[in-house]
Motif scaffolding. Structure first.
Motif, PDB file in Angstrom:
ATOM      1  N   ARG A  48       0.953  -1.310   0.123  1.00 20.22           N
ATOM      2  CA  ARG A  48      -0.133   0.059  -0.170  1.00 20.22           C
ATOM      3  C   ARG A  48       0.807   1.218  -0.008  1.00 20.22           C
ATOM      4  NH1 ARG A  48      -5.412  -0.593   3.536  1.00 20.22           N
ATOM      5  NH2 ARG A  48      -5.951  -2.868   2.812  1.00 20.22           N
ATOM      6  N   THR A  49       0.246   2.495  -0.328  1.00 24.00           N
ATOM      7  CA  THR A  49       0.968   3.738  -0.365  1.00 24.00           C
ATOM      8  C   THR A  49       1.199   4.123   1.248  1.00 24.00           C
ATOM      9  OG1 THR A  49      -1.049   4.867  -0.636  1.00 24.00           O
ATOM     10  CG2 THR A  49       0.003   4.233  -2.618  1.00 24.00           C
ATOM     11  N   ILE A  50       2.089   4.970   1.396  1.00 21.54           N
ATOM     12  CA  ILE A  50       1.832   5.684   2.498  1.00 21.54           C
ATOM     13  C   ILE A  50       0.373   6.504   3.172  1.00 21.54           C
ATOM     14  CG2 ILE A  50       2.816   8.256   1.910  1.00 21.54           C
ATOM     15  CD1 ILE A  50       3.433   6.038   5.207  1.00 21.54           C
ATOM     16  N   ASP A  51       0.010   6.892   2.143  1.00 19.79           N
ATOM     17  CA  ASP A  51      -1.410   7.573   2.427  1.00 19.79           C
ATOM     18  C   ASP A  51      -2.469   6.478   3.014  1.00 19.79           C
ATOM     19  OD1 ASP A  51      -0.793  10.019   2.222  1.00 19.79           O
ATOM     20  OD2 ASP A  51      -1.210  10.126  -0.017  1.00 19.79           O
ATOM     21  N   GLU A  52      -2.385   5.347   2.097  1.00 18.63           N
ATOM     22  CA  GLU A  52      -3.205   4.345   2.414  1.00 18.63           C
ATOM     23  C   GLU A  52      -2.926   3.534   3.797  1.00 18.63           C
ATOM     24  OE1 GLU A  52      -4.398   2.544  -2.205  1.00 18.63           O
ATOM     25  OE2 GLU A  52      -2.447   2.108  -1.036  1.00 18.63           O
ATOM     26  N   VAL A  53      -1.644   3.463   4.010  1.00 19.62           N
ATOM     27  CA  VAL A  53      -1.309   2.954   5.365  1.00 19.62           C
ATOM     28  C   VAL A  53      -1.729   3.946   6.444  1.00 19.62           C
ATOM     29  CG1 VAL A  53       0.873   2.365   6.922  1.00 19.62           C
ATOM     30  CG2 VAL A  53       0.735   1.461   4.427  1.00 19.62           C
ATOM     31  N   ARG A  54      -1.524   5.050   6.208  1.00 20.82           N
ATOM     32  CA  ARG A  54      -1.960   6.232   7.435  1.00 20.82           C
ATOM     33  C   ARG A  54      -3.506   5.814   7.578  1.00 20.82           C
ATOM     34  NH1 ARG A  54       1.942  10.978   5.059  1.00 20.82           N
ATOM     35  NH2 ARG A  54       3.766  10.599   6.236  1.00 20.82           N
ATOM     36  N   ALA A  55      -4.103   5.800   6.637  1.00 23.19           N
ATOM     37  CA  ALA A  55      -5.635   5.507   6.696  1.00 23.19           C
ATOM     38  C   ALA A  55      -5.956   4.162   7.647  1.00 23.19           C
ATOM     39  CB  ALA A  55      -6.351   5.480   5.485  1.00 23.19           C
ATOM     40  N   VAL A  56      -5.257   3.140   7.132  1.00 14.27           N
ATOM     41  CA  VAL A  56      -5.500   1.920   7.981  1.00 14.27           C
ATOM     42  C   VAL A  56      -4.918   2.339   9.487  1.00 14.27           C
ATOM     43  CG1 VAL A  56      -4.527  -0.294   8.641  1.00 14.27           C
ATOM     44  CG2 VAL A  56      -4.876   0.441   6.220  1.00 14.27           C
ATOM     45  N   GLN A  58      -5.233   5.141  11.201  1.00 10.45           N
ATOM     46  CA  GLN A  58      -6.139   5.891  11.854  1.00 10.45           C
ATOM     47  C   GLN A  58      -7.409   5.062  12.120  1.00 10.45           C
ATOM     48  OE1 GLN A  58      -7.463   9.116   9.349  1.00 10.45           O
ATOM     49  NE2 GLN A  58      -8.672  10.185  10.994  1.00 10.45           N
ATOM     50  N   ALA A  59      -7.806   4.479  11.200  1.00  6.65           N
ATOM     51  CA  ALA A  59      -9.139   3.367  11.308  1.00  6.65           C
ATOM     52  C   ALA A  59      -8.807   2.530  12.350  1.00  6.65           C
ATOM     53  CB  ALA A  59      -9.353   2.626  10.020  1.00  6.65           C
ATOM     54  N   GLU A  60      -7.762   1.755  12.543  1.00  5.08           N
ATOM     55  CA  GLU A  60      -7.403   0.738  13.757  1.00  5.08           C
ATOM     56  C   GLU A  60      -7.117   1.731  14.996  1.00  5.08           C
ATOM     57  OE1 GLU A  60      -5.137  -2.292  12.459  1.00  5.08           O
ATOM     58  OE2 GLU A  60      -6.242  -2.643  10.397  1.00  5.08           O
ATOM     59  N   ARG A  61      -7.048   2.910  15.027  1.00  5.24           N
ATOM     60  CA  ARG A  61      -6.745   3.833  16.164  1.00  5.24           C
ATOM     61  C   ARG A  61      -5.356   3.457  16.621  1.00  5.24           C
ATOM     62  NH1 ARG A  61     -11.761   5.853  19.134  1.00  5.24           N
ATOM     63  NH2 ARG A  61     -13.384   5.442  17.549  1.00  5.24           N
ATOM     64  N   VAL A  69       7.356   7.789   8.910  1.00  8.25           N
ATOM     65  CA  VAL A  69       7.540   7.101   7.435  1.00  8.25           C
ATOM     66  C   VAL A  69       6.722   5.943   7.505  1.00  8.25           C
ATOM     67  CG1 VAL A  69       9.834   8.045   7.379  1.00  8.25           C
ATOM     68  CG2 VAL A  69       9.575   6.030   8.209  1.00  8.25           C
ATOM     69  N   LYS A  70       6.591   5.268   6.104  1.00  8.48           N
ATOM     70  CA  LYS A  70       5.945   4.035   5.878  1.00  8.48           C
ATOM     71  C   LYS A  70       6.276   3.018   6.798  1.00  8.48           C
ATOM     72  CE  LYS A  70       4.339   1.107   2.245  1.00  8.48           C
ATOM     73  NZ  LYS A  70       4.225   0.704   0.828  1.00  8.48           N
ATOM     74  N   ALA A  71       7.469   2.547   6.960  1.00  5.25           N
ATOM     75  CA  ALA A  71       7.997   1.321   7.527  1.00  5.25           C
ATOM     76  C   ALA A  71       7.511   1.608   9.083  1.00  5.25           C
ATOM     77  CB  ALA A  71       9.598   1.284   7.375  1.00  5.25           C
ATOM     78  N   ASP A  72       7.717   2.674   9.638  1.00  2.00           N
ATOM     79  CA  ASP A  72       7.534   2.993  11.031  1.00  2.00           C
ATOM     80  C   ASP A  72       6.056   2.718  11.494  1.00  2.00           C
ATOM     81  OD1 ASP A  72      10.148   3.091  11.734  1.00  2.00           O
ATOM     82  OD2 ASP A  72      10.075   5.388  11.697  1.00  2.00           O
ATOM     83  N   THR A  73       5.119   3.188  10.484  1.00  2.85           N
ATOM     84  CA  THR A  73       3.675   3.116  10.619  1.00  2.85           C
ATOM     85  C   THR A  73       3.346   1.426  10.234  1.00  2.85           C
ATOM     86  OG1 THR A  73       3.657   5.336   9.685  1.00  2.85           O
ATOM     87  CG2 THR A  73       1.397   4.139   9.667  1.00  2.85           C
ATOM     88  N   VAL A  74       3.884   1.053   9.439  1.00  4.84           N
ATOM     89  CA  VAL A  74       3.503  -0.426   9.290  1.00  4.84           C
ATOM     90  C   VAL A  74       3.992  -1.187  10.290  1.00  4.84           C
ATOM     91  CG1 VAL A  74       4.263  -2.710   7.881  1.00  4.84           C
ATOM     92  CG2 VAL A  74       3.645  -0.633   6.705  1.00  4.84           C
ATOM     93  N   ALA A  75       5.196  -1.249  10.915  1.00  4.04           N
ATOM     94  CA  ALA A  75       5.390  -1.566  12.399  1.00  4.04           C
ATOM     95  C   ALA A  75       4.751  -1.308  13.455  1.00  4.04           C
ATOM     96  CB  ALA A  75       6.886  -1.290  12.565  1.00  4.04           C
ATOM     97  N   ALA A  76       3.989   0.052  13.580  1.00  3.84           N
ATOM     98  CA  ALA A  76       3.289   0.266  14.527  1.00  3.84           C
ATOM     99  C   ALA A  76       1.801  -0.450  14.438  1.00  3.84           C
ATOM    100  CB  ALA A  76       3.123   1.621  14.576  1.00  3.84           C
ATOM    101  N   ILE A  77       1.415  -0.749  13.057  1.00  2.00           N
ATOM    102  CA  ILE A  77       0.084  -1.312  13.062  1.00  2.00           C
ATOM    103  C   ILE A  77       0.164  -2.674  13.402  1.00  2.00           C
ATOM    104  CG2 ILE A  77      -1.553  -2.141  11.113  1.00  2.00           C
ATOM    105  CD1 ILE A  77      -0.999   0.687   9.684  1.00  2.00           C
ATOM    106  N   ARG A  78       1.235  -3.350  12.863  1.00  2.00           N
ATOM    107  CA  ARG A  78       1.521  -4.713  13.085  1.00  2.00           C
ATOM    108  C   ARG A  78       1.811  -5.084  14.772  1.00  2.00           C
ATOM    109  NH1 ARG A  78       5.148  -5.604   7.798  1.00  2.00           N
ATOM    110  NH2 ARG A  78       3.426  -6.222   6.412  1.00  2.00           N
ATOM    111  N   ALA A  79       2.217  -4.237  15.186  1.00  3.29           N
ATOM    112  CA  ALA A  79       2.506  -4.148  16.851  1.00  3.29           C
ATOM    113  C   ALA A  79       1.251  -4.208  17.547  1.00  3.29           C
ATOM    114  CB  ALA A  79       3.600  -3.348  17.487  1.00  3.29           C
ATOM    115  N   ARG A  80       0.572  -3.338  17.101  1.00  2.20           N
ATOM    116  CA  ARG A  80      -1.064  -3.092  17.713  1.00  2.20           C
ATOM    117  C   ARG A  80      -1.737  -4.450  17.493  1.00  2.20           C
ATOM    118  NH1 ARG A  80      -4.487   1.203  19.140  1.00  2.20           N
ATOM    119  NH2 ARG A  80      -6.361   0.273  19.893  1.00  2.20           N
ATOM    120  N   ARG A  81      -1.814  -4.779  16.231  1.00  2.00           N
ATOM    121  CA  ARG A  81      -2.316  -5.929  15.869  1.00  2.00           C
ATOM    122  C   ARG A  81      -1.849  -7.108  16.769  1.00  2.00           C
ATOM    123  NH1 ARG A  81      -2.846  -5.753   9.467  1.00  2.00           N
ATOM    124  NH2 ARG A  81      -4.324  -4.051   9.112  1.00  2.00           N
TER     125      ARG A  81
END
Length: 85
Positions: A48-56, A58-61, A69-81
Motif C-alpha cells: 500500500r501507499t503511505i497514505d493508505e497505510v496512514r488511513a489504516v 487511523q481506522a485501527e486507532r 515514515v511508511k516502515a514505522d507506520t507499518v510496524a506500529a500497525i503490526r505491533a498493535r495487531r
C-alpha cells in the motif's frame, strides 16, 4: 505470494506457525484456506501507499506521529495487531 497475519496457530507447509512469528508469505491457496477458516487475515500493508497505510492506522486507532515514515507506520500497525490477539 501473498502475506497473511495469523490469528491463531496454523499449519503452513507442514509446520505449525504462530501469530508471534509475524506476517507469513504463503501460497495463494494456503492464504485463501487460512482466511476462509478464520486462522488468518490478509496483510498487504507493504504493497500500500503511505497514505493508505496512514488511513489504516487511523481506522485501527494506531497512534503515529504526523511525520512517521511508511516502515514505522507499518510496524506500529503490526505491533498493535499483535497486542490485540
Amino acid at each position: 505470494m501473498p502475506n497473511i497475519v495469523l490469528i491463531g496457530a496454523a499449519p503452513i507447509r507442514g509446520v505449525t506457525r504462530f501469530p508471534s512469528e509475524g506476517p507469513q508469505m504463503v501460497s495463494r491457496a494456503d492464504a485463501k484456506r487460512l482466511i476462509r477458516v478464520g486462522l488468518a487475515q490478509p496483510d498487504d500493508l507493504d504493497t500500500r501507499t503511505i497514505d493508505e497505510v496512514r488511513a489504516v492506522a487511523q481506522a485501527e486507532r494506531v497512534d503515529i506521529g504526523p511525520n512517521a515514515v511508511k516502515a514505522d507506520t507499518v510496524a506500529a500497525i503490526r505491533a498493535r495487531r499483535a497486542l490485540e490477539r
